[in-house]
Design a protein around this motif. Structure first.
Motif, PDB file in Angstrom:
ATOM      1  N   UNK A 187       1.073  -1.105   0.032  1.00  0.00           N
ATOM      2  CA  UNK A 187      -0.107  -0.396   0.089  1.00  0.00           C
ATOM      3  C   UNK A 187       1.117   0.897  -0.102  1.00  0.00           C
ATOM      4  N   UNK A 188       1.850   1.592   0.649  1.00  0.00           N
ATOM      5  CA  UNK A 188       3.098   2.431   0.375  1.00  0.00           C
ATOM      6  C   UNK A 188       3.090   2.577  -0.312  1.00  0.00           C
ATOM      7  N   UNK A 204      -5.836   6.763  -2.848  1.00  0.00           N
ATOM      8  CA  UNK A 204      -6.413   7.043  -2.123  1.00  0.00           C
ATOM      9  C   UNK A 204      -5.733   5.169  -1.925  1.00  0.00           C
ATOM     10  N   UNK A 205      -4.716   4.840  -3.619  1.00  0.00           N
ATOM     11  CA  UNK A 205      -4.191   3.833  -3.519  1.00  0.00           C
ATOM     12  C   UNK A 205      -4.571   2.116  -3.552  1.00  0.00           C
ATOM     13  N   UNK A 242      11.929   2.425   1.831  1.00  0.00           N
ATOM     14  CA  UNK A 242      11.086   1.788   2.653  1.00  0.00           C
ATOM     15  C   UNK A 242      11.558   1.991   4.354  1.00  0.00           C
ATOM     16  N   UNK A 243      13.193   1.813   3.867  1.00  0.00           N
ATOM     17  CA  UNK A 243      14.002   1.286   5.230  1.00  0.00           C
ATOM     18  C   UNK A 243      14.129   2.640   5.863  1.00  0.00           C
ATOM     19  N   UNK A 283      -0.316   5.925   9.373  1.00  0.00           N
ATOM     20  CA  UNK A 283      -0.407   6.884   8.860  1.00  0.00           C
ATOM     21  C   UNK A 283      -0.941   7.007   7.659  1.00  0.00           C
ATOM     22  N   UNK A 284      -0.108   6.351   6.943  1.00  0.00           N
ATOM     23  CA  UNK A 284      -0.055   6.172   5.251  1.00  0.00           C
ATOM     24  C   UNK A 284      -1.628   5.870   4.271  1.00  0.00           C
ATOM     25  N   UNK A 285      -1.730   4.643   5.275  1.00  0.00           N
ATOM     26  CA  UNK A 285      -2.890   4.252   5.606  1.00  0.00           C
ATOM     27  C   UNK A 285      -4.552   4.758   5.892  1.00  0.00           C
ATOM     28  N   UNK A 286      -4.642   5.927   6.847  1.00  0.00           N
ATOM     29  CA  UNK A 286      -4.903   7.071   7.051  1.00  0.00           C
ATOM     30  C   UNK A 286      -5.239   7.767   6.224  1.00  0.00           C
TER      31      UNK A 286
END
Length: 315
Positions: free
Chosen positions: A126-127, A144-145, A201-202, A214-217
């Motif tokens: 998702x990210x 919105x991914x 990501x790391x 937070x990205x999901x929100x």
């Protein structure tokens, strides 16, 4: 380490029977095994053989072996996912994969049809999807991914692992003593998604340890806003007509014109204009004030043209 995975499976409430899109990679292997244990006899697997790399046959063989051990019915579909010039390889493969899934799920078990399709994308996916959308200057649909659930025809589709980190999925699978197949292309730095996974990501983990949540929100907020825009577009489309009348479009603000035209092209013709194409379309609509004024613009795989007092799209 595996609490998030266990919680995600416990919260998953699919309509049964359930099908899992099974690639043989760690994520779909974990999802299929967990579902097969929770709903024995109610789970099927579908493997799509893309034919794009030498390892594809090994993936198929692994899927056959795993499904035989777990007593899960498996259907394999072979597709040609090669992309044409100018097309995105990822988008071409995705469209072909969904077409194959649709074909299998609509006709393979007619006496006990599948009610839900589960896909194994997780929080890292998702990210990556959101970062790719940002890199392309995407609008709300891109920001919105990936949705956690949606309808595809009469089929319910769900991504139950979307809040689970990829490392937690693999940790759960290792705790079960199970193996998986690694896709060699996942290490290829030519693919932007791989560079995001290996380098960004790391760094995000080090600076923002809760970045997945937070990205999901943020993606959920964007999806909600996009839903409101689609409701507005559906109402405006009833006003401007189908196909859209040029004079009626001119009565809307530029933002609402853009919104309803994007909605119409997506809903009626499964195509999406680029930002530059949409801007040019709005200019041509605004300038169209005489009976003989022509409108002609390449959009997606077809052409948008004036026909009488309205716009129409031709493939």
């Amino acid at each position: 380490m595996t609490l998030a995975f266990d919680a995600a499976i416990a919260a998953f409430q699919p309509a049964l029977p359930l099908a899992v899109a099974f690639s043989g990679g760690a994520d779909s292997t974990a999802l299929l095994l967990a579902c097969a244990r929770r709903w024995p006899g109610q789970v099927r697997a579908v493997h799509v053989h893309h034919g794009l790399q030498a390892a594809a046959d090994a993936f198929e063989a692994f899927c056959h072996e795993a499904c035989a051990r777990w007593s899960v019915p498996l259907v394999v579909r072979r597709i040609d996912a090669r992309h044409a010039g100018g097309d995105s390889p990822e988008d071409t493969a995705r469209r072909a994969r969904y077409a194959a899934l649709d074909e299998v799920l609509s006709g393979t078990w007619p006496d006990d049809p599948v009610q839900t399709l589960a896909l194994a994308q997780h929080a890292d996916d998702q990210v990556e999807t959101l970062l790719l959308a940002l890199s392309r200057g995407a609008g709300l649909p891109g920001l919105a991914a990936m949705p956690a659930r949606w309808q595809r025809g009469g089929l319910r589709c769900e991504r139950p692992l979307l809040a689970v980190a990829g490392a937690e999925v693999r940790a759960w699978l290792q705790a079960q003593g199970e193996s998986w197949i690694e896709d060699p292309s996942n290490q290829d730095p030519r693919f932007t998604r791989n560079r995001i996974r290996q380098q960004l990501l790391p760094a995000l983990q080090a600076v923002f340890p809760s970045f997945r949540d937070t990205v999901a929100r943020s993606a959920a907020h964007a999806a909600q806003a996009q839903g409101l825009l689609e409701e507005l577009a559906a109402g405006d489309l009833q006003t401007v007509g189908l196909p859209p009348r040029i004079a009626a479009l001119q009565g809307l603000s530029a933002a609402r014109q853009a919104n309803v035209l994007r909605y119409w092209l997506a809903a009626s013709h499964a195509t999406a204009p680029s930002a530059a194409q949409l801007q040019e379309l709005l200019r041509q609509v605004q300038d169209c004030r005489t009976r003989g004024h022509r409108i002609e613009l390449k959009i997606g795989r077809g052409w948008l043209r004036r026909r009488g007092d309205a716009l129409d799209w031709y493939n």
